[in-house]
Design a protein around this motif. Structure first.
Motif, PDB file in Angstrom:
ATOM      1  N   GLN A   1      30.034  22.920 -98.896  1.00  0.00           N
ATOM      2  CA  GLN A   1      29.339  24.031 -98.235  1.00  0.00           C
ATOM      3  C   GLN A   1      28.581  24.845 -99.267  1.00  0.00           C
ATOM      4  N   VAL A   2      27.300  25.041 -99.007  1.00  0.00           N
ATOM      5  CA  VAL A   2      26.467  25.801 -99.934  1.00  0.00           C
ATOM      6  C   VAL A   2      26.658  27.295 -99.680  1.00  0.00           C
ATOM      7  N   GLN A   3      26.844  28.016-100.755  1.00  0.00           N
ATOM      8  CA  GLN A   3      26.958  29.464-100.652  1.00  0.00           C
ATOM      9  C   GLN A   3      26.169  30.117-101.770  1.00  0.00           C
ATOM     10  N   LEU A   4      25.353  31.093-101.406  1.00  0.00           N
ATOM     11  CA  LEU A   4      24.597  31.889-102.377  1.00  0.00           C
ATOM     12  C   LEU A   4      25.074  33.332-102.253  1.00  0.00           C
ATOM     13  N   VAL A   5      25.431  33.920-103.367  1.00  0.00           N
ATOM     14  CA  VAL A   5      25.943  35.287-103.351  1.00  0.00           C
ATOM     15  C   VAL A   5      25.143  36.139-104.312  1.00  0.00           C
ATOM     16  N   GLU A   6      24.440  37.121-103.761  1.00  0.00           N
ATOM     17  CA  GLU A   6      23.668  38.028-104.593  1.00  0.00           C
ATOM     18  C   GLU A   6      24.544  39.201-105.033  1.00  0.00           C
ATOM     19  N   SER A   7      24.204  39.742-106.183  1.00  0.00           N
ATOM     20  CA  SER A   7      24.883  40.931-106.689  1.00  0.00           C
ATOM     21  C   SER A   7      23.947  41.663-107.635  1.00  0.00           C
ATOM     22  N   GLY A   8      24.343  42.873-108.003  1.00  0.00           N
ATOM     23  CA  GLY A   8      23.559  43.628-108.967  1.00  0.00           C
ATOM     24  C   GLY A   8      22.736  44.750-108.367  1.00  0.00           C
ATOM     25  N   GLY A   9      22.739  44.841-107.046  1.00  0.00           N
ATOM     26  CA  GLY A   9      21.996  45.919-106.414  1.00  0.00           C
ATOM     27  C   GLY A   9      22.698  47.252-106.581  1.00  0.00           C
ATOM     28  N   GLY A  10      22.040  48.299-106.143  1.00  0.00           N
ATOM     29  CA  GLY A  10      22.637  49.619-106.228  1.00  0.00           C
ATOM     30  C   GLY A  10      21.599  50.700-106.077  1.00  0.00           C
ATOM     31  N   LEU A  11      22.012  51.917-106.396  1.00  0.00           N
ATOM     32  CA  LEU A  11      21.127  53.083-106.339  1.00  0.00           C
ATOM     33  C   LEU A  11      20.653  53.400-107.748  1.00  0.00           C
ATOM     34  N   VAL A  12      19.345  53.407-107.923  1.00  0.00           N
ATOM     35  CA  VAL A  12      18.756  53.696-109.224  1.00  0.00           C
ATOM     36  C   VAL A  12      17.629  54.693-109.047  1.00  0.00           C
ATOM     37  N   GLN A  13      17.138  55.199-110.166  1.00  0.00           N
ATOM     38  CA  GLN A  13      16.014  56.120-110.134  1.00  0.00           C
ATOM     39  C   GLN A  13      14.716  55.382-110.435  1.00  0.00           C
ATOM     40  N   ALA A  14      13.635  55.959-109.974  1.00  0.00           N
ATOM     41  CA  ALA A  14      12.327  55.384-110.268  1.00  0.00           C
ATOM     42  C   ALA A  14      12.156  55.245-111.777  1.00  0.00           C
ATOM     43  N   GLY A  15      11.635  54.090-112.174  1.00  0.00           N
ATOM     44  CA  GLY A  15      11.453  53.805-113.592  1.00  0.00           C
ATOM     45  C   GLY A  15      12.583  53.019-114.224  1.00  0.00           C
ATOM     46  N   ASP A  16      13.706  52.941-113.530  1.00  0.00           N
ATOM     47  CA  ASP A  16      14.852  52.193-114.042  1.00  0.00           C
ATOM     48  C   ASP A  16      14.631  50.694-113.897  1.00  0.00           C
ATOM     49  N   SER A  17      15.580  49.937-114.436  1.00  0.00           N
ATOM     50  CA  SER A  17      15.562  48.482-114.328  1.00  0.00           C
ATOM     51  C   SER A  17      16.839  47.990-113.663  1.00  0.00           C
ATOM     52  N   LEU A  18      16.739  46.820-113.060  1.00  0.00           N
ATOM     53  CA  LEU A  18      17.902  46.178-112.452  1.00  0.00           C
ATOM     54  C   LEU A  18      17.798  44.685-112.693  1.00  0.00           C
ATOM     55  N   ARG A  19      18.955  44.040-112.831  1.00  0.00           N
ATOM     56  CA  ARG A  19      18.979  42.597-112.844  1.00  0.00           C
ATOM     57  C   ARG A  19      19.849  42.129-111.688  1.00  0.00           C
ATOM     58  N   LEU A  20      19.219  41.458-110.756  1.00  0.00           N
ATOM     59  CA  LEU A  20      19.941  40.885-109.638  1.00  0.00           C
ATOM     60  C   LEU A  20      20.362  39.470-109.978  1.00  0.00           C
ATOM     61  N   SER A  21      21.545  39.112-109.525  1.00  0.00           N
ATOM     62  CA  SER A  21      22.073  37.776-109.755  1.00  0.00           C
ATOM     63  C   SER A  21      22.259  37.048-108.438  1.00  0.00           C
ATOM     64  N   CYS A  22      22.140  35.742-108.495  1.00  0.00           N
ATOM     65  CA  CYS A  22      22.376  34.890-107.330  1.00  0.00           C
ATOM     66  C   CYS A  22      23.252  33.732-107.801  1.00  0.00           C
ATOM     67  N   ALA A  23      24.521  33.818-107.484  1.00  0.00           N
ATOM     68  CA  ALA A  23      25.469  32.783-107.887  1.00  0.00           C
ATOM     69  C   ALA A  23      25.581  31.743-106.780  1.00  0.00           C
ATOM     70  N   ALA A  24      25.441  30.484-107.180  1.00  0.00           N
ATOM     71  CA  ALA A  24      25.457  29.403-106.196  1.00  0.00           C
ATOM     72  C   ALA A  24      26.740  28.580-106.306  1.00  0.00           C
ATOM     73  N   SER A  25      27.220  28.153-105.163  1.00  0.00           N
ATOM     74  CA  SER A  25      28.329  27.207-105.121  1.00  0.00           C
ATOM     75  C   SER A  25      28.002  26.152-104.088  1.00  0.00           C
ATOM     76  N   GLY A  26      28.502  24.944-104.318  1.00  0.00           N
ATOM     77  CA  GLY A  26      28.189  23.846-103.417  1.00  0.00           C
ATOM     78  C   GLY A  26      26.768  23.329-103.592  1.00  0.00           C
ATOM     79  N   LEU A  27      26.101  23.803-104.624  1.00  0.00           N
ATOM     80  CA  LEU A  27      24.702  23.440-104.874  1.00  0.00           C
ATOM     81  C   LEU A  27      24.448  23.681-106.356  1.00  0.00           C
ATOM     82  N   THR A  28      23.679  22.798-106.957  1.00  0.00           N
ATOM     83  CA  THR A  28      23.356  22.963-108.377  1.00  0.00           C
ATOM     84  C   THR A  28      21.954  23.534-108.504  1.00  0.00           C
ATOM     85  N   VAL A  29      21.863  24.729-109.068  1.00  0.00           N
ATOM     86  CA  VAL A  29      20.555  25.400-109.098  1.00  0.00           C
ATOM     87  C   VAL A  29      19.546  24.662-109.947  1.00  0.00           C
TER      88      VAL A  29
END
Length: 120
Positions: A1-29
């Protein structure tokens, strides 16, 4: 079973940076094209960018071009979306997707999304 799970979101201020992640299982990226999308309240889903199976090619929508980078870590089977200089209009739920080609709309699997809120 393929599963994609995003993480890394949140509340930030304008001008900030974020790195979002997408971890996969059941599938090779490394053998899947991976895409990033977002959807703001009351708006249609928007394609942000994609990375090809080989990882050589990356594509970005104008809305994030020049301030974002899509990359992946084969060992962790994870794809990333680094976004810099965030703006309030970047507020949305961000999704990753997996498919055969790095297109704007041909994906077979989707994650559940992660909320990004940018305050002014």
């Amino acid at each position: 079973q393929v599963q994609l799970v995003e993480s890394g979101g949140g509340l930030v201020q304008a001008g900030d940076s974020l790195r979002l992640s997408c971890a996969a299982s059941g599938l090779t990226v490394s053998i899947s094209a991976m895409g990033w999308f977002r959807q703001a309240p009351g708006k249609e889903r928007e394609f942000l960018g994609a990375i090809t199976r080989s990882g050589v090619g990356t594509y970005y929508a104008d809305s994030i071009k020049g301030r974002s980078t899509i990359s992946r870590d084969h060992a962790k089977n994870t794809v990333y979306l680094q976004m810099n200089s965030l703006k309030p209009e970047d507020t949305a739920v961000y999704y990753c997707a997996a498919g055969a080609t790095a297109s704007e709309n041909e994906y077979d699997y989707w994650g559940q999304g992660t909320q990004v809120t940018v305050s002014s």
